[in-house]
Design a protein around this motif. Structure first.
Motif, PDB file in Angstrom:
ATOM      1  N   ARG A  18       0.864  -1.179   0.000  1.00  0.00           N
ATOM      2  CA  ARG A  18       0.000   0.000   0.000  1.00  0.00           C
ATOM      3  C   ARG A  18       0.900   1.228   0.000  1.00  0.00           C
ATOM      4  NH1 ARG A  18      -5.052  -0.140   3.655  1.00  0.00           N
ATOM      5  NH2 ARG A  18      -3.528  -0.848   5.182  1.00  0.00           N
ATOM      6  N   ASP A  19       0.826   2.016  -1.068  1.00  0.00           N
ATOM      7  CA  ASP A  19       1.691   3.186  -1.236  1.00  0.00           C
ATOM      8  C   ASP A  19       3.159   2.753  -1.112  1.00  0.00           C
ATOM      9  OD1 ASP A  19      -0.555   4.783  -1.632  1.00  0.00           O
ATOM     10  OD2 ASP A  19      -0.805   5.118   0.508  1.00  0.00           O
ATOM     11  N   ASN A  20       3.902   3.295  -0.143  1.00  0.00           N
ATOM     12  CA  ASN A  20       5.315   2.948  -0.018  1.00  0.00           C
ATOM     13  C   ASN A  20       5.581   1.961   1.114  1.00  0.00           C
ATOM     14  OD1 ASN A  20       6.047   4.689  -2.115  1.00  0.00           O
ATOM     15  ND2 ASN A  20       6.150   6.436  -0.737  1.00  0.00           N
ATOM     16  N   ASN A  21       4.581   1.162   1.438  1.00  0.00           N
ATOM     17  CA  ASN A  21       4.700   0.253   2.570  1.00  0.00           C
ATOM     18  C   ASN A  21       4.355  -1.172   2.144  1.00  0.00           C
ATOM     19  OD1 ASN A  21       4.919  -0.610   5.315  1.00  0.00           O
ATOM     20  ND2 ASN A  21       2.693  -0.498   5.499  1.00  0.00           N
ATOM     21  N   ILE A  22       5.240  -2.126   2.462  1.00  0.00           N
ATOM     22  CA  ILE A  22       4.923  -3.539   2.265  1.00  0.00           C
ATOM     23  C   ILE A  22       4.131  -3.973   3.490  1.00  0.00           C
ATOM     24  CG2 ILE A  22       5.811  -5.855   1.861  1.00  0.00           C
ATOM     25  CD1 ILE A  22       8.365  -4.602   0.770  1.00  0.00           C
ATOM     26  N   VAL A  23       2.849  -4.197   3.313  1.00  0.00           N
ATOM     27  CA  VAL A  23       1.962  -4.492   4.438  1.00  0.00           C
ATOM     28  C   VAL A  23       2.133  -5.922   4.918  1.00  0.00           C
ATOM     29  CG1 VAL A  23      -0.455  -4.638   5.177  1.00  0.00           C
ATOM     30  CG2 VAL A  23       0.293  -2.771   3.681  1.00  0.00           C
ATOM     31  N   ALA A  24       2.214  -6.876   3.992  1.00  0.00           N
ATOM     32  CA  ALA A  24       2.261  -8.284   4.372  1.00  0.00           C
ATOM     33  C   ALA A  24       2.762  -9.117   3.204  1.00  0.00           C
ATOM     34  CB  ALA A  24       0.884  -8.772   4.813  1.00  0.00           C
ATOM     35  N   ALA A  25       3.401 -10.235   3.535  1.00  0.00           N
ATOM     36  CA  ALA A  25       3.815 -11.218   2.532  1.00  0.00           C
ATOM     37  C   ALA A  25       3.966 -12.559   3.225  1.00  0.00           C
ATOM     38  CB  ALA A  25       5.135 -10.810   1.871  1.00  0.00           C
ATOM     39  N   ALA A 331       6.254 -13.046  -5.458  1.00  0.00           N
ATOM     40  CA  ALA A 331       5.045 -12.309  -5.067  1.00  0.00           C
ATOM     41  C   ALA A 331       5.425 -10.924  -4.563  1.00  0.00           C
ATOM     42  CB  ALA A 331       4.275 -13.085  -4.000  1.00  0.00           C
ATOM     43  N   LEU A 332       6.436 -10.858  -3.695  1.00  0.00           N
ATOM     44  CA  LEU A 332       6.897  -9.558  -3.196  1.00  0.00           C
ATOM     45  C   LEU A 332       7.529  -8.746  -4.312  1.00  0.00           C
ATOM     46  CD1 LEU A 332       8.631  -8.704   0.117  1.00  0.00           C
ATOM     47  CD2 LEU A 332       9.724  -8.017  -2.020  1.00  0.00           C
ATOM     48  N   ALA A 333       8.380  -9.373  -5.112  1.00  0.00           N
ATOM     49  CA  ALA A 333       9.052  -8.648  -6.195  1.00  0.00           C
ATOM     50  C   ALA A 333       8.041  -8.083  -7.191  1.00  0.00           C
ATOM     51  CB  ALA A 333      10.043  -9.572  -6.894  1.00  0.00           C
ATOM     52  N   ALA A 334       6.984  -8.860  -7.480  1.00  0.00           N
ATOM     53  CA  ALA A 334       5.959  -8.371  -8.413  1.00  0.00           C
ATOM     54  C   ALA A 334       5.210  -7.182  -7.832  1.00  0.00           C
ATOM     55  CB  ALA A 334       4.989  -9.501  -8.749  1.00  0.00           C
ATOM     56  N   ALA A 335       4.885  -7.255  -6.539  1.00  0.00           N
ATOM     57  CA  ALA A 335       4.136  -6.160  -5.913  1.00  0.00           C
ATOM     58  C   ALA A 335       4.952  -4.879  -5.865  1.00  0.00           C
ATOM     59  CB  ALA A 335       3.691  -6.574  -4.509  1.00  0.00           C
ATOM     60  N   VAL A 336       6.190  -4.956  -5.387  1.00  0.00           N
ATOM     61  CA  VAL A 336       7.009  -3.734  -5.309  1.00  0.00           C
ATOM     62  C   VAL A 336       7.408  -3.270  -6.702  1.00  0.00           C
ATOM     63  CG1 VAL A 336       7.846  -4.324  -2.989  1.00  0.00           C
ATOM     64  CG2 VAL A 336       9.230  -4.952  -4.985  1.00  0.00           C
ATOM     65  N   GLY A 337       7.635  -4.239  -7.614  1.00  0.00           N
ATOM     66  CA  GLY A 337       7.993  -3.872  -8.978  1.00  0.00           C
ATOM     67  C   GLY A 337       6.873  -3.122  -9.678  1.00  0.00           C
ATOM     68  N   ALA A 338       5.641  -3.584  -9.505  1.00  0.00           N
ATOM     69  CA  ALA A 338       4.504  -2.894 -10.118  1.00  0.00           C
ATOM     70  C   ALA A 338       4.330  -1.506  -9.509  1.00  0.00           C
ATOM     71  CB  ALA A 338       3.237  -3.725  -9.928  1.00  0.00           C
ATOM     72  N   LYS A 342       4.480   1.899 -11.720  1.00  0.00           N
ATOM     73  CA  LYS A 342       3.293   2.748 -11.800  1.00  0.00           C
ATOM     74  C   LYS A 342       3.505   4.111 -11.147  1.00  0.00           C
ATOM     75  CE  LYS A 342       0.408   0.141 -14.049  1.00  0.00           C
ATOM     76  NZ  LYS A 342      -0.167   0.574 -15.350  1.00  0.00           N
ATOM     77  N   ARG A 343       4.273   4.127 -10.039  1.00  0.00           N
ATOM     78  CA  ARG A 343       4.354   5.369  -9.277  1.00  0.00           C
ATOM     79  C   ARG A 343       5.765   5.732  -8.833  1.00  0.00           C
ATOM     80  NH1 ARG A 343      -0.135   6.280  -4.647  1.00  0.00           N
ATOM     81  NH2 ARG A 343      -1.465   6.282  -6.500  1.00  0.00           N
ATOM     82  N   GLY A 344       6.751   4.930  -9.191  1.00  0.00           N
ATOM     83  CA  GLY A 344       8.112   5.227  -8.782  1.00  0.00           C
ATOM     84  C   GLY A 344       8.400   4.914  -7.329  1.00  0.00           C
ATOM     85  N   SER A 345       7.571   4.110  -6.678  1.00  0.00           N
ATOM     86  CA  SER A 345       7.731   3.811  -5.256  1.00  0.00           C
ATOM     87  C   SER A 345       8.999   2.990  -5.011  1.00  0.00           C
ATOM     88  CB  SER A 345       6.522   3.022  -4.738  1.00  0.00           C
ATOM     89  OG  SER A 345       5.330   3.746  -4.921  1.00  0.00           O
ATOM     90  N   ARG A 346       9.699   3.319  -3.936  1.00  0.00           N
ATOM     91  CA  ARG A 346      10.866   2.562  -3.495  1.00  0.00           C
ATOM     92  C   ARG A 346      10.620   2.035  -2.085  1.00  0.00           C
ATOM     93  NH1 ARG A 346      15.901   3.388  -5.903  1.00  0.00           N
ATOM     94  NH2 ARG A 346      16.436   1.556  -4.664  1.00  0.00           N
ATOM     95  N   PHE A 347      11.267   0.915  -1.748  1.00  0.00           N
ATOM     96  CA  PHE A 347      11.075   0.245  -0.464  1.00  0.00           C
ATOM     97  C   PHE A 347      12.449  -0.142   0.077  1.00  0.00           C
ATOM     98  CE2 PHE A 347       7.589  -0.431  -3.321  1.00  0.00           C
ATOM     99  CZ  PHE A 347       6.445  -0.212  -2.559  1.00  0.00           C
ATOM    100  N   SER A 348      13.206   0.839   0.541  1.00  0.00           N
ATOM    101  CA  SER A 348      14.613   0.623   0.866  1.00  0.00           C
ATOM    102  C   SER A 348      14.799  -0.348   2.027  1.00  0.00           C
ATOM    103  CB  SER A 348      15.270   1.969   1.215  1.00  0.00           C
ATOM    104  OG  SER A 348      16.636   1.784   1.517  1.00  0.00           O
TER     105      SER A 348
END
Length: 573
Positions: A18-25, A331-338, A342-348
């Motif tokens: 959700r936005d710039n946050n990985i909520v769950a995996a 699954a995680l790579a696809a979610a953060v990659g999309a 779409k929005r340039g989001s990063r998850f450092s």
């Protein structure tokens, strides 16, 4: 923006961003209790949606990175050139090339249909984002890295007709510099050696990495070079009697050649050769004008020794390995990659504590009283002091706290902890868990002790926070913590910071104050061929079976088997 990533092959699972946050995996195997489960991840999808308080129809995009399908612009030139090359230089290999392509089409069709049907039945086709398998690996590694610019290397058995890519990522986008076909696959090469040595490919490669340190890497290196090698900036396999791009099909000649050799020499040669080929690949693309950061993803980079070799290349500044590096992490790579596309989001450098929580302590106590009458518990006034005392009396601790880790590494939330002074623990504790391993347990160290333990370690080397990299060890560490040091003098540490895991950091500090030892050992809380535990019930079942001496539940209570634990009788009963 809300994105769900789904994977339904090799290791099924789901992730929600959700936005710039990985909520769950989470991986489906943690619910079904079947290791590497490939079923449709229905429970994983339900979990990540529940963790976000959402329904599926509220999701903006559903991303899929297992199989985007054949892309004429990308794959036709790659395979046309490769087939012409094989036809002119090794015509006998064409039958293996054809079989590889045919098998790949057949194997992916059912899983892709499963995903497409899931969307169609819910009217969600317009929300689908299909990511090329290796682009998905690459996006996951770069988007989760701390780097603004990086050379990104992916390598596995195969995915979307490729087995390796090299890309350069930066603020202005990405450029693919190299692709290799699934014919020229280092993942298949290493997996074939795994099977020839009596283990299961695409699962037990880590055993080969551990065994390799016991052998002579030079003796059989020429044989490995006949199977697959590096030439003119490319990795090229020679299909035939010695190599096929598959985990099946071993010629009598190959079996006869290897039957005369020691398993450790075979493993050592395969390990050294794989390292050399990837080092050559990275060197071929390094920027001559300055040091570059390197990002790694794909199942081959579960090999911690390879990752060390790549870190040590002159011209490599730093390395980030996506902690869920294999196909289980798609699954995680696809979610953060999309989200990035779409929005340039990063998850450092995100935490991998993304799975289900360990649950309420009162619920765990109710479970104990109802279903486990043979187990006792105690709530110490100072649990850290009690754990230090237990470790000093050679007690094996099973940690269950917080959210379960996503990916192949247990990072102290679902871990078995023991002291590192007893080298024989690698024999007797593995026997308890019915494991056969050639690599010692990994050390977990407080950040304050990392530099004096691991040669060349620096605070910005975040790969060490996730147990994805080996280091040479300082002599004092080797003497004090022999259980965590391999025969080649290396260890694969997890570095713990007070802000990342306050409880574990306090335990490590207290243990060091008591013993002056620089680490404890950390191994995943599971038996051989079972997934890492998830729930309190999983932990209590393991305790009942004698895998550990204590379960440490939610940083609050100690649980043990009544009448069987002399230390508990003395201190708690």
């Amino acid at each position: 923006m809300i994105v769900v990533g789904i994977s339904n092959n090799d290791l099924a699972g789901a992730c929600l961003v959700r936005d710039n946050n990985i909520v769950a995996a989470v991986s489906e195997e943690r619910f079904t209790r079947r290791k590497d489960d490939k079923v449709w991840p229905a429970r994983s999808i339900a979990y990540v949606l529940g963790a976000a308080g959402l329904r599926l129809e509220q999701v903006d995009y559903i991303a899929y990175g297992w199989n985007a399908g054949f892309n004429a612009d990308k794959h036709l030139p790659l395979y046309f050139d490769r087939i012409v090359e094989e036809a002119t230089q090794n015509p006998a290999g064409l039958v293996h090339v054809r079989r590889r392509i045919t098998d790949e089409i057949h194997n992916d069709k059912a899983k892709r249909l499963e995903f497409d049907t899931f969307l169609a039945e819910r009217g969600l086709r317009d929300k689908a984002i299909y990511l090329d398998h290796h682009e998905c690996h690459a996006l996951g590694a770069f988007v989760c890295s701390p780097f603004e610019r990086a050379l990104v290397l992916t390598c596995d058995g195969r995915g979307d007709y490729q087995s390796l890519t090299v890309s350069r990522y930066g603020p202005n986008g990405s450029t693919v510099l190299q692709r290799e076909t699934s014919i020229d696959s280092l993942g298949y090469f290493y997996g074939r050696i795994t099977r020839l040595l009596g283990y299961t490919p695409n699962r037990h490669e880590g055993k080969i990495t551990g065994l390799a340190a016991h052998g002579d890497p030079e003796k059989l290196l020429p044989l490995m070079q006949q199977m697959i090698d590096f030439a003119d900036g490319r990795i090229r396999a020679r299909c035939g009697e010695l190599y096929q791009p598959s985990y099946d099909g071993y010629s009598d000649r190959l079996r006869a050649l290897l039957a005369q050799e020691k398993p450790e020499d075979i493993a050592a040669a395969a390990q050294r050769h794989t390292e050399n080929l990837l080092v050559d690949t990275v060197r071929h693309h390094l920027d001559c004008d300055g040091d570059e950061n390197l990002c790694l993803a794909g199942g081959v980079f579960g090999n911690v020794k390879i990752n060390q070799r790549l870190r040590e290349i002159r011209g490599v500044e730093n390395v980030y390995v996506l902690p869920c590096m294999g196909d289980g992490g798609l699954a995680l790579a696809a979610a953060v990659g999309a989200a990035y596309l779409k929005r340039g989001s990063r998850f450092s450098t995100p935490s991998m504590a993304l799975g289900p929580d360990s649950g309420d302590t009162r619920a765990a106590l109710a479970l104990l009283s109802g279903d486990y009458p043979e187990l006792s518990y105690h709530r110490p006034d100072n649990i850290i002091s009690s754990l230090v005392e237990a470790l000093a009396h050679d007690q094996v601790l099973g940690m269950v706290k917080g959210r379960m880790e996503f990916g192949p590494r247990a990072l102290c939330n679902r871990s078995i902890i023991y002291h590192a002074a007893d080298k024989s623990v690698n024999d007797w504790l593995n026997a308890r868990m019915h494991r056969t391993e050639f690599m010692p347990f990994a050390p977990v160290s407080a950040v304050e002790h990392a530099a004096q333990s691991y040669i060349g370690w620096k605070p910005d080397q975040v790969a060490a926070d996730f147990m994805t990299m080996t280091y040479e060890c300082h002599p004092e560490f080797c003497r004090a913590c022999p259980a965590a040091v391999h025969i080649d003098g290396t260890a694969r540490p997890q570095i713990v910071y007070p802000q990342s895991d306050p409880f574990m950091h306090r335990l490590l500090a207290a243990w060091h104050a008591r013993t002056a030892q620089l680490a404890l050992i950390n191994t995943s809380f599971n038996k051989h061929e079972e997934p890492i535990i998830s729930s309190a019930r999983d932990a209590f079942d393991a305790l009942r079976a004698g895998m550990v001496d204590f379960v440490v539940m939610n940083e609050q209570i100690l649980v043990w088997k009544r009448g069987r634990n002399r230390f508990a009788r003395q201190y708690f009963e």
